[in-house]
Design a protein around this motif. Sequence first.
Motif, PDB file in Angstrom:
ATOM      1  N   MET A   1      64.044  68.940  26.348  1.00 52.56           N
ATOM      2  CA  MET A   1      63.998  68.427  26.898  1.00 52.56           C
ATOM      3  C   MET A   1      65.639  67.780  26.776  1.00 52.56           C
ATOM      4  O   MET A   1      66.998  68.426  26.980  1.00 52.56           O
TER       5      MET A   1
ATOM      6  N   ALA B   1      51.461  61.075  30.933  1.00 51.75           N
ATOM      7  CA  ALA B   1      51.725  63.486  31.569  1.00 51.75           C
ATOM      8  C   ALA B   1      50.888  63.694  30.038  1.00 51.75           C
ATOM      9  O   ALA B   1      52.242  63.692  29.073  1.00 51.75           O
TER      10      ALA B   1
ATOM     11  N   ALA C   1      60.111  58.504  25.330  1.00 51.71           N
ATOM     12  CA  ALA C   1      59.005  57.831  26.174  1.00 51.71           C
ATOM     13  C   ALA C   1      58.524  56.786  26.077  1.00 51.71           C
ATOM     14  O   ALA C   1      57.916  56.213  27.006  1.00 51.71           O
TER      15      ALA C   1
ATOM     16  N   TYR D   1      52.785  67.280  29.042  1.00 52.67           N
ATOM     17  CA  TYR D   1      53.425  68.555  29.070  1.00 52.67           C
ATOM     18  C   TYR D   1      52.835  69.995  28.299  1.00 52.67           C
ATOM     19  O   TYR D   1      53.069  69.923  27.645  1.00 52.67           O
TER      20      TYR D   1
ATOM     21  N   ASN E   1      60.094  69.567  39.527  1.00 51.40           N
ATOM     22  CA  ASN E   1      60.038  68.164  38.910  1.00 51.40           C
ATOM     23  C   ASN E   1      59.352  67.878  40.042  1.00 51.40           C
ATOM     24  O   ASN E   1      59.887  66.886  40.121  1.00 51.40           O
TER      25      ASN E   1
ATOM     26  N   SER F   1      55.479  69.921  21.667  1.00 55.55           N
ATOM     27  CA  SER F   1      55.984  71.606  21.769  1.00 55.55           C
ATOM     28  C   SER F   1      57.565  71.649  20.802  1.00 55.55           C
ATOM     29  O   SER F   1      57.709  73.267  20.661  1.00 55.55           O
TER      30      SER F   1
ATOM     31  N   TYR G   1      62.902  72.919  31.296  1.00 49.93           N
ATOM     32  CA  TYR G   1      62.684  74.006  32.438  1.00 49.93           C
ATOM     33  C   TYR G   1      63.808  73.123  33.374  1.00 49.93           C
ATOM     34  O   TYR G   1      64.207  71.955  33.577  1.00 49.93           O
TER      35      TYR G   1
ATOM     36  N   GLU H   1      52.344  69.428  43.061  1.00 49.09           N
ATOM     37  CA  GLU H   1      52.352  68.835  41.861  1.00 49.09           C
ATOM     38  C   GLU H   1      52.873  67.238  42.683  1.00 49.09           C
ATOM     39  O   GLU H   1      51.952  66.546  41.502  1.00 49.09           O
TER      40      GLU H   1
ATOM     41  N   GLN I   1      59.075  58.544  32.246  1.00 46.04           N
ATOM     42  CA  GLN I   1      58.484  58.712  33.674  1.00 46.04           C
ATOM     43  C   GLN I   1      59.270  56.982  34.650  1.00 46.04           C
ATOM     44  O   GLN I   1      59.345  56.455  34.148  1.00 46.04           O
TER      45      GLN I   1
ATOM     46  N   ARG J   1      52.179  72.114  34.190  1.00 50.74           N
ATOM     47  CA  ARG J   1      52.469  73.305  34.239  1.00 50.74           C
ATOM     48  C   ARG J   1      51.410  74.135  33.187  1.00 50.74           C
ATOM     49  O   ARG J   1      52.052  74.069  32.368  1.00 50.74           O
TER      50      ARG J   1
HETATM   51  N1  LIG Z   1      56.384  68.387  34.218  1.00 46.83           N
HETATM   52  C1  LIG Z   1      56.953  67.144  33.574  1.00 46.83           C
HETATM   53  N2  LIG Z   1      58.487  67.208  33.734  1.00 46.83           N
HETATM   54  C2  LIG Z   1      59.337  66.227  33.316  1.00 46.83           C
HETATM   55  N3  LIG Z   1      58.271  65.143  31.742  1.00 46.83           N
HETATM   56  C3  LIG Z   1      57.253  65.657  31.661  1.00 46.83           C
HETATM   57  C4  LIG Z   1      56.123  66.414  32.443  1.00 46.83           C
HETATM   58  N4  LIG Z   1      54.587  66.771  31.825  1.00 46.83           N
HETATM   59  C5  LIG Z   1      54.800  65.485  30.896  1.00 46.83           C
HETATM   60  N5  LIG Z   1      55.794  65.097  31.538  1.00 46.83           N
HETATM   61  C6  LIG Z   1      56.570  64.128  29.843  1.00 46.83           C
HETATM   62  O1  LIG Z   1      56.642  64.590  29.097  1.00 46.83           O
HETATM   63  C7  LIG Z   1      55.912  63.863  27.806  1.00 46.83           C
HETATM   64  C8  LIG Z   1      55.125  64.801  27.134  1.00 46.83           C
HETATM   65  O2  LIG Z   1      56.158  65.278  25.595  1.00 46.83           O
HETATM   66  P1  LIG Z   1      54.544  65.786  25.113  1.00 46.83           P
HETATM   67  O3  LIG Z   1      54.460  65.548  23.766  1.00 46.83           O
HETATM   68  O4  LIG Z   1      55.184  67.118  24.755  1.00 46.83           O
HETATM   69  O5  LIG Z   1      52.983  66.096  25.535  1.00 46.83           O
HETATM   70  C9  LIG Z   1      54.975  62.764  28.090  1.00 46.83           C
HETATM   71  O6  LIG Z   1      55.833  61.456  27.769  1.00 46.83           O
HETATM   72  C10 LIG Z   1      55.370  63.086  29.838  1.00 46.83           C
HETATM   73  O7  LIG Z   1      55.894  62.087  29.972  1.00 46.83           O
END
Ligand SMILES: Nc1ncnc2c1ncn2[C@@H]1O[C@H](COP(=O)(O)O)[C@@H](O)[C@H]1O
Lengths: 222, 222, 222, 222, 222, 222, 222, 222
Positions: free
Chosen positions: F149, G18, F125, G20, G202, F97, F174, G104, H193, G47
Amino acid sequence: GWAKIDHHRSIRKGIPEAIYGEGKGAEQIVKIAQKMSESGHPILVTRVCPQKASEILKKAPFLEYNSDARLLHSPISPPNNSDKKVITVPVITAGTSDIPVAEEAAITLELNGIRAKRIFDCGVAGIHRLFDHIDVIQKAPVIIVVAGMDGVLPGLIAGIAPCPVIGVPTSIGYGANFKGVAPLLTMLNTCSQGLCVVNIDNGFGAACVAALICSRIKEFNP
Amino acid sequence: GWAKIDHHRSIRKGIPEAIYGEGKGAEQIVKIAQKMSESGHPILVTRVCPQKASEILKKAPFLEYNSDARLLHSPISPPNNSDKKVITVPVITAGTSDIPVAEEAAITLELNGIRAKRIFDCGVAGIHRLFDHIDVIQKAPVIIVVAGMDGVLPGLIAGIAPCPVIGVPTSIGYGANFKGVAPLLTMLNTCSQGLCVVNIDNGFGAACVAALICSRIKEFNP
Amino acid sequence: GWAKIDHHRSIRKGIPEAIYGEGKGAEQIVKIAQKMSESGHPILVTRVCPQKASEILKKAPFLEYNSDARLLHSPISPPNNSDKKVITVPVITAGTSDIPVAEEAAITLELNGIRAKRIFDCGVAGIHRLFDHIDVIQKAPVIIVVAGMDGVLPGLIAGIAPCPVIGVPTSIGYGANFKGVAPLLTMLNTCSQGLCVVNIDNGFGAACVAALICSRIKEFNP
Amino acid sequence: GWAKIDHHRSIRKGIPEAIYGEGKGAEQIVKIAQKMSESGHPILVTRVCPQKASEILKKAPFLEYNSDARLLHSPISPPNNSDKKVITVPVITAGTSDIPVAEEAAITLELNGIRAKRIFDCGVAGIHRLFDHIDVIQKAPVIIVVAGMDGVLPGLIAGIAPCPVIGVPTSIGYGANFKGVAPLLTMLNTCSQGLCVVNIDNGFGAACVAALICSRIKEFNP
Amino acid sequence: GWAKIDHHRSIRKGIPEAIYGEGKGAEQIVKIAQKMSESGHPILVTRVCPQKASEILKKAPFLEYNSDARLLHSPISPPNNSDKKVITVPVITAGTSDIPVAEEAAITLELNGIRAKRIFDCGVAGIHRLFDHIDVIQKAPVIIVVAGMDGVLPGLIAGIAPCPVIGVPTSIGYGANFKGVAPLLTMLNTCSQGLCVVNIDNGFGAACVAALICSRIKEFNP
Amino acid sequence: GWAKIDHHRSIRKGIPEAIYGEGKGAEQIVKIAQKMSESGHPILVTRVCPQKASEILKKAPFLEYNSDARLLHSPISPPNNSDKKVITVPVITAGTSDIPVAEEAAITLELNGIRAKRIFDCGVAGIHRLFDHIDVIQKAPVIIVVAGMDGVLPGLIAGIAPCPVIGVPTSIGYGANFKGVAPLLTMLNTCSQGLCVVNIDNGFGAACVAALICSRIKEFNP
Amino acid sequence: GWAKIDHHRSIRKGIPEAIYGEGKGAEQIVKIAQKMSESGHPILVTRVCPQKASEILKKAPFLEYNSDARLLHSPISPPNNSDKKVITVPVITAGTSDIPVAEEAAITLELNGIRAKRIFDCGVAGIHRLFDHIDVIQKAPVIIVVAGMDGVLPGLIAGIAPCPVIGVPTSIGYGANFKGVAPLLTMLNTCSQGLCVVNIDNGFGAACVAALICSRIKEFNP
Amino acid sequence: GWAKIDHHRSIRKGIPEAIYGEGKGAEQIVKIAQKMSESGHPILVTRVCPQKASEILKKAPFLEYNSDARLLHSPISPPNNSDKKVITVPVITAGTSDIPVAEEAAITLELNGIRAKRIFDCGVAGIHRLFDHIDVIQKAPVIIVVAGMDGVLPGLIAGIAPCPVIGVPTSIGYGANFKGVAPLLTMLNTCSQGLCVVNIDNGFGAACVAALICSRIKEFNP
Ligand SMILES: Nc1ncnc2c1ncn2[C@@H]1O[C@H](COP(=O)(O)O)[C@@H](O)[C@H]1O
Ligand SMILES: Nc1ncnc2c1ncn2[C@@H]1O[C@H](COP(=O)(O)O)[C@@H](O)[C@H]1O
Ligand SMILES: Nc1ncnc2c1ncn2[C@@H]1O[C@H](COP(=O)(O)O)[C@@H](O)[C@H]1O
Ligand SMILES: Nc1ncnc2c1ncn2[C@@H]1O[C@H](COP(=O)(O)O)[C@@H](O)[C@H]1O
Ligand SMILES: [Mg+2]
Ligand SMILES: [Mg+2]
Ligand SMILES: [Mg+2]
Ligand SMILES: [Mg+2]
Ligand SMILES: [Mg+2]
Ligand SMILES: [Mg+2]
Ligand SMILES: [Mg+2]
Ligand SMILES: [Mg+2]
């Protein structure tokens, strides 16, 4: 010369002017108190630290000091217990650390001829402690609830009381408490009906609102 | 299944439960309203936009919509004018832009059997406009004052009224207004005695506090 | 070597450079003051605590200290009262606690050859106290209004004065006052016309703006 | 009925009341404008979007709309160029994005019979662009400086101008700009002497202060 | 046992580990310093108050203390002036109050074998003082600019310098300065190109970035 | 007339002026671009949405649009691969993102004749994903790291890289992210040495700092 | 190329990665989902708004969409009811408006083989509604409590539950709620023991913590 | 009279009530401790400064004081090392300055019969120091990670640990750290997570959550 006392206030509002003690010197407060005393006004000085108080008391021996509440005030005449018209207002705190602010409220009530019913240390971490007082809550004309940290108690009481509740956030807490902002926001965002709020640590202000409600109860004719 | 209506509230508090309309769908609101209606409860749904309201009204024709106040509610029975016990509460605004929040308060009062006296557009930029209403201010049991921008008016009225004043900050303003934070802080920091505050734009909450004060005036026996 | 005094400023702006005393040691201030004094500049050091001041005065006896305003400065020559050209600027405060900031403004005005008319303790909790001075307000070239807590007074005066008003928020207050942020926001969000604002507790800055307005009144030819 | 126009303001302050257009409907504004027009008042409605403006103009053809400044106003009579008494006030912007707020200020000045000298796009990233206008700066009675992003320009100009400077922060920027809070703080914390501030995006307010300074220059007799 | 010194850092980064002195006791710092000293590492302890420093120096006489910069450090070997490879980095401040933070940066540079060119007290209220140093600015590899209050200077220098500028906001100021937040925001929102920022009062951090730029200038081969 | 292009900038700074596109209309941008183009300047317009871009491209066909980066710019001449002097700067992101902001940086680098090495989606992560690129990190002259984030990645990379790191917080996130404030604070508070920061979402600004570092590496002679 | 999926995560953490979904395009998500699907990973995209979801579902029909929770995910295999090892985690909400965030959490639990026990609309304004579920609270391994507005419920439940409670503030509210900051602070400042918190809205994050607690309960051998 | 101890808590929650020591006087604490001691409760008083502690110890010699953790508590019986059921929880800090908060957590764990494994000073500026402890991280039932400044460490550990991680932000830092707000936000916004958060400096609260997880691991039967 510089201080213009609002002598007219007790006529206009039914509550005499109070002096905000925090920024003022002992000498300055003595002068204002003497002036007010001469014209027969009851005196209330808020937020006076013990050291400043003892300096003032030397020159204004007609005052009393309550160190818990940090208030300097004219002597309080105890309400005539046989007087049926004396109203009792509960002043409730969540923790023991909130007591100074609650005392500021209680003594201000007493200076206005209202009986204060102190119920301290009833926070939600052990909510059963509140239920012992359910009777007082259900019969009150208005309740003052003082709470720091998470500020949860006023909303909880407003959820069960059939009267208005005045929430007083305190600056007790640390970290993300932000000196009382957290409980202030909790109270402003309450889902309970009948809760209104005054400034952080403003026990004096809460008592003024409560005193006006009591005076309306006694005097108002629709 | 998911919504648990608090039927017991009107007995406990004297004020029936209200539904917070903002996050809910039309269908969801219709279901809650029907359930409440069946058990004979008065209904009040806050923060409903016109479009959602018209959807709801199709299926819940027993409701009325006030678009200024964004409220859906059961019909209001006008207070019996010869009834001496009907209390009148002034609802005052600083500007014309604050009217929607004031209407939310006024209609909530009316749903609770209280007469609302609307006095709008009296802000301090032309303070003489307020003085025409000094009489109403001096005779009120409690006053609701709604103000955005600088939020100065509630403190000013509390400076002259002999009754409690409930300040409602509104999100009207721009720049350093921060959507109502500025008037909220003004009101919390008032030097006037007898002012308490509810959340920004919370006309409903102010009316609940006022209604409880009125009910105490009528019913409380010290 | 390290301090570069802006000797040119009094020519460029008509107002000599002032020294911000807060972060500086006594010795450092003495050196700067001596250097400025030698080249015939008037001296003004702001935010000097009494202890530091007395240290400085020992080595720089050509200075005077005003402990209310926390200012060290060259002697002020009283304005020639028969001089018709001396302008008078009202410096008004809401409470007695705001006086130190007001004194900072008043003395800065006097150092610039302007007469300061002090009107203290006129806050809105008893607004009638202001009306005694309506005449001064209506005849002023510019007014400095100093207020803490809710910061309501400057907007109120701007609502009636036919001249620019400079609001000075003070850090007097507690809780949701946030050390002067509350009155700062009140003033920035005023609905009154003709109010501008300087930093919290900046009496010096307000006086500089006022002095420049006075100098334009005297010297400007369209 | 609901809107109470402050007809008395132009007598009291020398500046007629303005209507805050943001929260109001077209119809509401038309009614207020007609009422003011009938009693011969000049009209100024601030913060009107183009769409609302064109709706209003249909029913209030005696108004003009400036889409840059988002102002609806009575026709401006150009200042008589031979009139020696017409004062000129520079309105300076840091970037081209700040022009709408500057136009709000400029047109408000013109409605008050003051000539506005527009100097746009002179920000500090290329400060030499400002120096071409040093002459205008040195001869002005007061200067309005409009700046977003870092808000550096007003303090810079106050560092060289021999007159008061009114800083107007704008909400132009992103990220840690916080919709104008960054330039607002920059201006409040200026080290330059003679800078005062109004609310973010408040070109109208800046012009009111400037107009009052100009009226004092013309009319004040010490 | 508890402290794990990152001996490897000077190899990995070319800059040895520093000890953050603020939260640590004298004893604790002595132990870490001795351990680092034994393995031949240069030592730098930041944010050490004079009292704690003198306690430490008794037991760690191989260290030196700079009270301006509040740094404890290994002796600095003056750069060999005939060494052509020694790079000079200007460290500029807006006011004299910003000097402590600038000294923290300058000494950190010197510990890394870089010459620091101190230029203090050049703020924008008298911008001509900066122009005397235009030559240094135009020839620098990187410039550190330290500024509190309005934080205007770094952006101004970035507007004319052909090299990266590292802005260091300081906590010097009062009121709406919010302990350095105001200058931090000013710098983050700069319209000038080539300005980056470190934490408030972080002279050490700025010097680390500058030292790495200098090391890349010397060692990098595309 | 109103827009004053800073033609002199590319000489003074080595980086041509860029146009901030957000607040400006298509027409306005076209005019500025044509003027710059005529005098042979490279053009870069930031923060242009696709719709506005396509309007502009019709009248300014000499420009190209990159919709990821929201940039309008003069064609980029690919760096001559045999040119040994072309420097490569890694542009790393934490998540996918964050790519738009990273692209803004990468293209700005390319417009300045620097090769951008894109390494995207390496957040903590799954930190092993970063270690595949350890080689690039260890050989870079400067690194741009873009993260939303929690903003953890730039400090982590600064912990291992022997060069300056420029952190760019993004508004991705967010809740308590507050549109990029959280990662901004993380970066400002880093314990790693050699990290500096630019405004939230300011890929352009980061690239300008990096380009100036590269130009100093090439041109600076101690 | 640009997206680096962390395939290793489910081995390392027991919880698969997951995606985002907020900042990503439909196409981008489809590609990542396909890649993960090919290597046999369970998929969870958070989301995702309905419109984007339906676009994605066309090209990735192996996914399911839950519009309440705004989640795209692999099909959930219902837990084998006879399996004694299936753990049940209560997911409780204060209001009906908090349900999306609770969903969620609930679905994320189910994707991890945990049974979610939904208990919605139990806020403190009618706290008796909670007491019907006291049995579930007393037998849970961990409880997720979702609350907006005043955020009071999680602390209340933590006051009576003998297990850890994970509080999820939601952005439901208005005015001084500040999009979930108020309930976040309430929870952080709780006086109850055993409450921890995740980011506003969250639900996903809360479920991850709960799932790891459940996996430790099953697998940990001291 | 005023303090109402929640004797029932250890039955209800498995964790005895703790006393918040910050706002209370020595005498007050002695009384509460004696009362609790008489009824056989383990005692824990948090946030007691050394001076107050020594006053209390004189009258309550049955207590012990840990000055690092600022805790007064009943003697800790060391866990029986042969007892296989004793669970070990790692307590990790980023810097040495975070140790006091970590000690508050560790001792609270020990008072609850849990072994605390202290791993201090492993911050990301030298991340290799963490990898020596990878084994402990991979075998833990739950991990407490304490970090100030940038607060990066908890998210990093949550990225590799197969158990829940409880992040404790500390108020260690300066400038834009805002007394722990920066690391709090970093943790709330983590992309890892399995991370949840407690209040700034709340080592006690983190230990309570961890203790409840451990008690569930031992006692829960699905
Ligand atoms: N709703 C969420 N809130 C917080 N972290 C999230 C959420 N959904 C996914 N993630 C984490 O954010 C990272 C996603 O970053 P991205 O590479 O932009 O998809 C992953 O490591 C997910 O574990
Ligand atoms: N603790 C307090 N909190 C809020 N207002 C107060 C307090 N004490 C006194 N006041 C009000 O503040 C004003 C005092 O201002 P001063 O002239 O500075 O004494 C009076 O009008 C009081 O009614
Ligand atoms: N853009 C503006 N910014 C600040 N105040 C304004 C603005 N426009 C009008 N006002 C003032 O705000 C008040 C308008 O309130 P209202 O009655 O809602 O129209 C008047 O007293 C105006 O002087
Ligand atoms: N003044 C300072 N500002 C920011 N970081 C610092 C400062 N002094 C030392 N550090 C860094 O913070 C870490 C020190 O943490 P500690 O283990 O508590 O000494 C080291 O990695 C230093 O590089
Ligand atoms: Mg207690
Ligand atoms: Mg009006
Ligand atoms: Mg007074
Ligand atoms: Mg420009
Ligand atoms: Mg200076
Ligand atoms: Mg990713
Ligand atoms: Mg409900
Ligand atoms: Mg360390």
